[in-house]
Write a protein that holds these residues in place. Structure first.
Motif, PDB file in Angstrom:
ATOM      1  N   VAL A   1     -12.775  31.125  76.125  1.00 14.28           N
ATOM      2  CA  VAL A   1     -13.648  30.388  77.050  1.00 14.28           C
ATOM      3  C   VAL A   1     -15.075  30.358  76.528  1.00 14.28           C
ATOM      4  O   VAL A   1     -15.984  29.902  77.216  1.00 14.28           O
ATOM      5  CB  VAL A   1     -13.611  31.006  78.470  1.00 14.28           C
ATOM      6  CG1 VAL A   1     -12.275  30.776  79.123  1.00 14.28           C
ATOM      7  CG2 VAL A   1     -13.981  32.483  78.449  1.00 14.28           C
ATOM      8  N   THR A   2     -15.298  30.845  75.326  1.00 14.16           N
ATOM      9  CA  THR A   2     -16.623  30.801  74.708  1.00 14.16           C
ATOM     10  C   THR A   2     -16.947  29.371  74.305  1.00 14.16           C
ATOM     11  O   THR A   2     -16.183  28.739  73.569  1.00 14.16           O
ATOM     12  CB  THR A   2     -16.670  31.721  73.478  1.00 14.16           C
ATOM     13  OG1 THR A   2     -16.369  33.064  73.887  1.00 14.16           O
ATOM     14  CG2 THR A   2     -18.046  31.684  72.836  1.00 14.16           C
ATOM     15  N   LEU A   3     -18.056  28.861  74.786  1.00 16.30           N
ATOM     16  CA  LEU A   3     -18.400  27.456  74.558  1.00 16.30           C
ATOM     17  C   LEU A   3     -18.488  27.122  73.074  1.00 16.30           C
ATOM     18  O   LEU A   3     -18.057  26.061  72.633  1.00 16.30           O
ATOM     19  CB  LEU A   3     -19.720  27.126  75.247  1.00 16.30           C
ATOM     20  CG  LEU A   3     -19.714  27.188  76.780  1.00 16.30           C
ATOM     21  CD1 LEU A   3     -21.136  27.005  77.321  1.00 16.30           C
ATOM     22  CD2 LEU A   3     -18.789  26.128  77.351  1.00 16.30           C
ATOM     23  N   ALA A   4     -19.044  28.041  72.283  1.00 11.75           N
ATOM     24  CA  ALA A   4     -19.214  27.769  70.854  1.00 11.75           C
ATOM     25  C   ALA A   4     -17.874  27.627  70.146  1.00 11.75           C
ATOM     26  O   ALA A   4     -17.757  26.885  69.165  1.00 11.75           O
ATOM     27  CB  ALA A   4     -20.039  28.884  70.205  1.00 11.75           C
TER      28      ALA A   4
ATOM     29  N   LEU B   1     -17.529  29.752  79.674  1.00 13.82           N
ATOM     30  CA  LEU B   1     -17.172  29.102  80.935  1.00 13.82           C
ATOM     31  C   LEU B   1     -17.006  30.098  82.072  1.00 13.82           C
ATOM     32  O   LEU B   1     -17.389  29.815  83.212  1.00 13.82           O
ATOM     33  CB  LEU B   1     -15.869  28.318  80.761  1.00 13.82           C
ATOM     34  CG  LEU B   1     -15.961  26.950  80.084  1.00 13.82           C
ATOM     35  CD1 LEU B   1     -14.568  26.347  79.967  1.00 13.82           C
ATOM     36  CD2 LEU B   1     -16.879  26.025  80.865  1.00 13.82           C
ATOM     37  N   PHE B   2     -16.434  31.273  81.807  1.00 13.31           N
ATOM     38  CA  PHE B   2     -16.197  32.201  82.900  1.00 13.31           C
ATOM     39  C   PHE B   2     -17.501  32.705  83.497  1.00 13.31           C
ATOM     40  O   PHE B   2     -17.640  32.806  84.724  1.00 13.31           O
ATOM     41  CB  PHE B   2     -15.339  33.382  82.456  1.00 13.31           C
ATOM     42  CG  PHE B   2     -15.006  34.314  83.586  1.00 13.31           C
ATOM     43  CD1 PHE B   2     -14.044  33.970  84.527  1.00 13.31           C
ATOM     44  CD2 PHE B   2     -15.681  35.509  83.736  1.00 13.31           C
ATOM     45  CE1 PHE B   2     -13.753  34.815  85.589  1.00 13.31           C
ATOM     46  CE2 PHE B   2     -15.391  36.358  84.793  1.00 13.31           C
ATOM     47  CZ  PHE B   2     -14.423  36.009  85.719  1.00 13.31           C
ATOM     48  N   ASN B   3     -18.457  33.040  82.666  1.00 16.61           N
ATOM     49  CA  ASN B   3     -19.731  33.518  83.203  1.00 16.61           C
ATOM     50  C   ASN B   3     -20.543  32.387  83.824  1.00 16.61           C
ATOM     51  O   ASN B   3     -21.376  32.635  84.699  1.00 16.61           O
ATOM     52  CB  ASN B   3     -20.522  34.227  82.109  1.00 16.61           C
ATOM     53  CG  ASN B   3     -19.980  35.611  81.847  1.00 16.61           C
ATOM     54  OD1 ASN B   3     -20.137  36.523  82.646  1.00 16.61           O
ATOM     55  ND2 ASN B   3     -19.292  35.756  80.723  1.00 16.61           N
ATOM     56  N   LEU B   4     -20.289  31.155  83.406  1.00 17.12           N
ATOM     57  CA  LEU B   4     -20.861  30.023  84.117  1.00 17.12           C
ATOM     58  C   LEU B   4     -20.279  29.960  85.535  1.00 17.12           C
ATOM     59  O   LEU B   4     -21.008  29.695  86.505  1.00 17.12           O
ATOM     60  CB  LEU B   4     -20.569  28.732  83.358  1.00 17.12           C
ATOM     61  CG  LEU B   4     -21.208  27.449  83.887  1.00 17.12           C
ATOM     62  CD1 LEU B   4     -22.718  27.553  83.937  1.00 17.12           C
ATOM     63  CD2 LEU B   4     -20.791  26.265  83.015  1.00 17.12           C
TER      64      LEU B   4
END
Length: 512
Positions: free
Chosen positions: A189-192, A131-134
């Motif tokens: 915050v890792t989507l996986a 999410l953060f890098n998004l």
């Protein structure tokens, strides 16, 4: 081969830096077009590899997720990345032919770096695994898009740029808050990882996080009632900039909504709230389009309306609905680019964007008329174009849902398609059904090319026509290749419904 995943993000950034070193105009154009051609080739290769091998992951700096940054290329992200890179290249060629960078002194040094940074941000959004890098990707796109929307800094464009920036910053603050709340609640915050950790949260907290992300991406995707900024911002930009914004930026917001809602907040049945937003977006958007006299505002409201079609499939939360959404996203990226580029040709020829003033200002051009007709019929859902294929997939998904939600979505989609055809006919009647100039007494300047421009601009005119034709023909090819494209879309939809391969590819250890 996983290192190829980083190329669509890094290469445009590097090329943007190179183009800042005071290159001559021809060198800037060569660097930009070559870079986007390589990005398109890399995206195509990633699409083939992810289809054959499953999700491809590169851990930036060698740090595995969740401690490090992961870029993930699966069927959905690579399909959208490939189509987006193709559109970005075609629009850049149109801009070069139009001479957008020559609208004011010094703009040439800004257009190419900003455009390349925008493409890099789009690529990062598609490939981001957390999410953060998004969030970072959206900020990269915001910075570049503000520069592009105010490229010719007239008062109207500066005002529209401020509106666009204020709304985007507001959504960014909400997004950053959502990232912070998510990390505080789950520790990642890792989507996986969020798939399992969010499921363990209390239902009320899950609902709040889901609605917050829906609001954030709803603003960026211009869902009704969060759409007000788009018709006021996009029409003021130069034609190619409006085209690339309309084709890509809202779709990136939709992609983020699609990825987060299916991966982090999966559902077993239709989401009534999102279905209501989809119906409202379809109807409010197209009614707003019909009321417009400015061709750019009409197309901007049409863009808003057809965001509802993509919400249609997501609201059903099943493989059939998501397949329709993915097909519609691919179709919409290409067709909206073609429509806005054609609108740029029409305005350039007539000298006005007002529909009521277009009649008789220029002899109707058969070439431009055909280029408008192809995407206009497609966006209206007329068979056998790509819009018809995508809408049939959505309608079948809605009817097979066999409930009031599915039937309401299907009925709204059919009604919106009919009104879209009316809106496109309104533009056709104004731009291509006017009286000859000799009848109106308004002579056309002597010119040897189809744009009504001096003969010295013939090369640029051909480039503009060629890039627009490429988009129109690509839309036709999407319909011709509907079978293979539908299979890829269905497999991408299945990946969303069953995300275990995505999670396994990203995480080095299985998350409890």
């Amino acid at each position: 081969m996983n290192t190829l995943t980083a190329l669509p993000v890094l290469l445009p950034f590097i090329a943007a830096g190179v183009s800042l070193f005071g290159l001559p105009p021809w060198a800037e154009r060569a660097v930009s077009t070559t870079t986007l051609a390589v990005v398109l080739a890399a995206a195509t290769a990633l699409l083939a590899l992810s289809h054959a091998r499953g999700p491809l992951v590169v851990h930036v700096g060698g740090w595995p997720a969740p401690a490090g940054i992961a870029l993930v290329a699966d069927r959905l992200s690579t399909l959208l990345l490939t189509v987006s890179a193709l559109v970005a290249l075609a629009v850049l060629l149109f801009a070069i032919g139009q001479g957008t960078a020559e609208e004011r002194p010094g703009a040439a040094a800004v257009l190419h770096p900003a455009y390349l940074v925008l493409v890099s941000g789009v690529s990062l959004a598609y490939l981001s695994g957390d999410l953060f890098n998004l969030f970072v990707a959206f900020e990269v796109m915001l910075g570049a898009s503000y520069v592009l929307i105010t490229l010719d800094a007239r008062e109207s464009r500066t005002r529209a740029g401020m509106t666009y920036t204020i709304v985007s910053l507001t959504s960014s603050l909400l997004f950053l808050s959502a990232v912070a709340f998510t990390y505080a609640a789950t520790g990642t915050v890792t989507l996986a990882q969020l798939t399992a950790r969010v499921a363990a949260l209390p239902e009320g907290l899950r609902t709040v996080l889901g609605l917050l992300l829906l609001t954030v991406f709803g603003i960026k995707a211009a869902l009704v009632p969060l759409h007000f900024w788009l018709p006021d911002s996009y029409p003021t930009a130069p034609a190619p900039i409006t085209a690339v914004f309309a084709a890509l930026l809202t779709k990136v917001g939709l992609y983020a909504l699609l990825r987060t809602q299916t991966l982090i907040f999966p559902r077993d049945g239709a989401w009534v709230l999102l279905a209501a937003v989809a119906v409202t977006t379809m109807l409010v958007g197209i009614l707003g389009a019909i009321a417009q006299d400015d061709i750019h505002r009409l197309l901007s409201f049409t863009l808003v309306s057809h965001i509802g079609f993509m919400l249609f499939g997501l609201a059903l939360f099943d493989t059939a609905g998501l397949t329709g959404t993915i097909l519609y996203m691919v179709h919409h990226i290409v067709v909206m680019a073609a429509l806005f580029l054609t609108a740029g040709l029409v305005v350039r020829r007539t000298g006005t964007a007002a529909l009521h003033r277009m009649k008789g200002l220029g002899a109707p051009s058969t070439r431009i008329a055909v280029l408008f007709a192809l995407p206009a019929l497609s966006i209206s859902g007329v068979p056998p174009f790509s819009g018809f294929v995508a809408k049939v997939a959505l309608l079948r998904a809605g009817i097979s849902e066999a409930g009031p939600t599915g039937y309401a979505l299907a009925a709204a989609a059919v009604f919106t398609s009919l009104l879209t055809l009316y809106a496109m006919a309104k533009v056709w009647n104004a731009a291509f059904w006017g009286e000859p100039d000799e009848v109106r007494g308004t002579p056309v300047a002597d010119s040897g090319d189809w744009t009504g421009q001096p003969r010295g601009t013939r090369r640029g005119a051909v480039l503009m026509l060629g890039s627009t034709a490429a988009m129109a023909v690509t839309g036709v090819l999407l319909a011709v290749s509907a079978g293979p494209l539908a299979r890829v879309a269905e497999e991408a939809a299945q990946d969303l419904v069953h995300p275990q391969p995505y999670r396994s590819a990203v995480l080095t250890e299985e998350e409890p």
